[in-house]
Design a protein around this motif. Structure first.
Motif, mmCIF file in Angstrom:
data_model
loop_
_atom_site.group_PDB
_atom_site.id
_atom_site.type_symbol
_atom_site.label_atom_id
_atom_site.label_comp_id
_atom_site.label_asym_id
_atom_site.label_seq_id
_atom_site.Cartn_x
_atom_site.Cartn_y
_atom_site.Cartn_z
ATOM 1 N N ALA A 142 0.843 -1.202 0.000
ATOM 2 C CA ALA A 142 0.000 0.000 0.000
ATOM 3 C C ALA A 142 0.877 1.251 0.000
ATOM 4 O O ALA A 142 1.849 1.347 0.756
ATOM 5 C CB ALA A 142 -0.911 -0.003 1.220
ATOM 6 N N GLU A 143 0.546 2.206 -0.865
ATOM 7 C CA GLU A 143 1.322 3.437 -0.971
ATOM 8 C C GLU A 143 0.527 4.618 -0.431
ATOM 9 O O GLU A 143 -0.694 4.678 -0.536
ATOM 10 C CB GLU A 143 1.725 3.691 -2.423
ATOM 11 C CG GLU A 143 2.673 2.633 -2.974
ATOM 12 C CD GLU A 143 3.220 2.984 -4.343
ATOM 13 O OE1 GLU A 143 2.805 4.020 -4.902
ATOM 14 O OE2 GLU A 143 4.059 2.209 -4.861
ATOM 15 N N LEU A 144 1.270 5.567 0.155
ATOM 16 C CA LEU A 144 0.634 6.743 0.739
ATOM 17 C C LEU A 144 1.605 7.908 0.675
ATOM 18 O O LEU A 144 2.800 7.745 0.959
ATOM 19 C CB LEU A 144 0.258 6.472 2.200
ATOM 20 C CG LEU A 144 -0.339 7.642 2.986
ATOM 21 C CD1 LEU A 144 -1.730 7.993 2.429
ATOM 22 C CD2 LEU A 144 -0.425 7.304 4.472
ATOM 23 N N ASP A 145 1.111 9.071 0.277
ATOM 24 C CA ASP A 145 1.911 10.287 0.274
ATOM 25 C C ASP A 145 1.641 11.057 1.564
ATOM 26 O O ASP A 145 0.487 11.306 1.927
ATOM 27 C CB ASP A 145 1.580 11.171 -0.927
ATOM 28 C CG ASP A 145 2.138 10.602 -2.227
ATOM 29 O OD1 ASP A 145 2.827 9.561 -2.163
ATOM 30 O OD2 ASP A 145 1.879 11.183 -3.294
ATOM 31 N N LEU A 146 2.712 11.419 2.251
ATOM 32 C CA LEU A 146 2.605 12.182 3.487
ATOM 33 C C LEU A 146 3.299 13.523 3.304
ATOM 34 O O LEU A 146 4.391 13.588 2.744
ATOM 35 C CB LEU A 146 3.264 11.435 4.655
ATOM 36 C CG LEU A 146 2.661 10.093 5.056
ATOM 37 C CD1 LEU A 146 3.530 9.429 6.113
ATOM 38 C CD2 LEU A 146 1.245 10.280 5.577
ATOM 39 N N LYS A 147 2.670 14.590 3.801
ATOM 40 C CA LYS A 147 3.284 15.908 3.725
ATOM 41 C C LYS A 147 3.564 16.397 5.127
ATOM 42 O O LYS A 147 2.704 16.346 6.010
ATOM 43 C CB LYS A 147 2.377 16.899 2.995
ATOM 44 C CG LYS A 147 3.048 18.253 2.762
ATOM 45 C CD LYS A 147 2.219 19.141 1.843
ATOM 46 C CE LYS A 147 2.961 20.443 1.552
ATOM 47 N NZ LYS A 147 2.206 21.308 0.603
#
Length: 267
Positions: A142-147
Motif C-alpha cells: 500500500a502506498e501513501l503520500d505524506l506531507k
C-alpha cells in the motif's frame, strides 16, 4: 558514553554529557535494564601516557569531571588480568539493554501522541515551499503520500540516497557518502573483566576495545576498514590481527584461543 572524546564546545560534547545523565534517569524511571560499569582507557606503552593526559584534559573541557588517572598498581587492583603502564577510569560509562530501551522510548513517544509506523519505507519525495511530501510504501504494497512541515532524515546508510531521491533538494546540501566497516568478534565464554576496556584511540576509531553485554559476555572491536560499498562480510582471518591488538592489554590470550571468537560487523 560519558562524553570523553568529542571536541570541547561542540554539540556532540554537550549533547553526549547531557544525554548521558538523562539516559540513566530514563532507564531508572522506566525499568530499562542497564549497568554503570565504568570504563578503563589503558596505556600499554610508556609513550602513550601523554595521549591519556590529552584525553583527560579534553574530557574535562567538555564537562566530564569524574575521570580518574590510575597508576599500573591501581589499575591491576581493579582488573588483575590487564596489562598496562597506566590508565584512566571513567566511572560514568555504562551499558544498556538496547531493545528494552527502544520499547520504552516507543511507549513514551506514543503516550505523548506520536504515531510510529513500522515496516513502511520512504521511496522518494519532493520539496515544496511549505514542506516536504514523502512517498511511502508499506510491507503489503500500500502506498501513501505524506506531507510534513519538518522532516528529519535519520535513515542511516539510506539517508544520502533518500536525500538524492527528494525532487527539489539542492545537490550541494547532500554530502558525499563514505563507508568504514568495523568488524567485531565476540568471545564464547564469560569475560574475566567487570569493566569496559579501551586502548588509547587510533586514527579513524577508538581501537579494538572490549565491551560487555548485560550477561557479562565480551565483544572485541571494531577495527577500521574503508570500503567502496556496503558489505558486512567478515573474513575469519581478521581474527589474527584482533589477537595482536587484544594481547597488548590482555596478554593471557594466546593463539590456541582463536576458536573462542565469533565474528560480526557494522558499517
Amino acid at each position: 558514553h560519558a562524553g570523553i572524546y568529542y571536541a570541547p564546545g561542540s554539540l556532540k560534547a554537550q549533547l553526549c554529557v547531557d544525554g548521558r545523565d538523562k539516559l540513566y534517569n530514563f532507564c531508572e524511571a522506566h525499568g530499562v535494564p542497564h549497568k554503570r560499569l565504568g570504563k578503563l582507557i589503558v596505556a600499554t606503552a610508556e609513550g602513550q601516557q601523554g595521549r591519556l593526559e590529552k584525553i583527560v584534559a579534553g574530557a574535562r573541557a567538555c564537562g566530564v569531571e569524574d575521570l580518574r588517572a590510575l597508576s599500573r598498581a591501581e589499575t591491576l587492583a581493579l582488573e588483575p588480568e590487564l596489562a598496562c603502564v597506566s590508565a584512566v577510569l571513567s566511572p560514568s560509562t555504562g551499558i544498556v539493554d538496547s531493545h528494552a530501551l527502544m520499547l520504552a522510548l516507543q511507549g513514551e513517544a506514543e503516550a505523548h501522541g506520536a504515531q510510529i509506523v513500522f515496516r513502511t519505507g520512504v521511496l522518494a519525495g519532493r520539496v515544496e515551499e511549505d514542506g516536504i511530501v514523502l512517498k511511502t510504501r508499506s510491507e503489503d504494497g500500500a502506498e501513501l503520500d505524506l506531507k510534513a512541515a519538518l522532516v528529519v532524515n535519520a535513515a542511516g546508510h539510506g539517508a544520502i540516497p533518500l536525500a538524492r531521491a527528494l525532487v527539489g533538494m539542492s545537490p550541494e546540501r547532500i554530502p558525499r557518502q563514505f563507508f568504514a566497516r568495523g568488524c567485531y568478534f565476540s568471545m564464547a565464554r564469560k569475560s574475566p573483566f567487570s569493566r569496559l576496556v579501551y586502548p588509547v584511540p587510533v586514527e579513524g576509531g577508538l581501537g579494538v576495545h572490549l565491551t560487555l553485554d548485560m550477561g557479562g559476555a565480551a565483544r572485541f572491536g571494531p577495527d577500521v576498514e574503508w570500503i567502496d560499498r556496503l558489505d558486512y562480510t567478515v573474513e575469519p582471518t581478521r581474527a589474527a590481527a584482533f589477537y595482536t591488538e587484544i594481547r597488548r592489554y590482555w596478554p593471557a590470550r594466546s593463539e590456541e584461543h582463536t576458536s573462542e571468537l565469533q565474528s560480526r560487523s557494522v558499517i
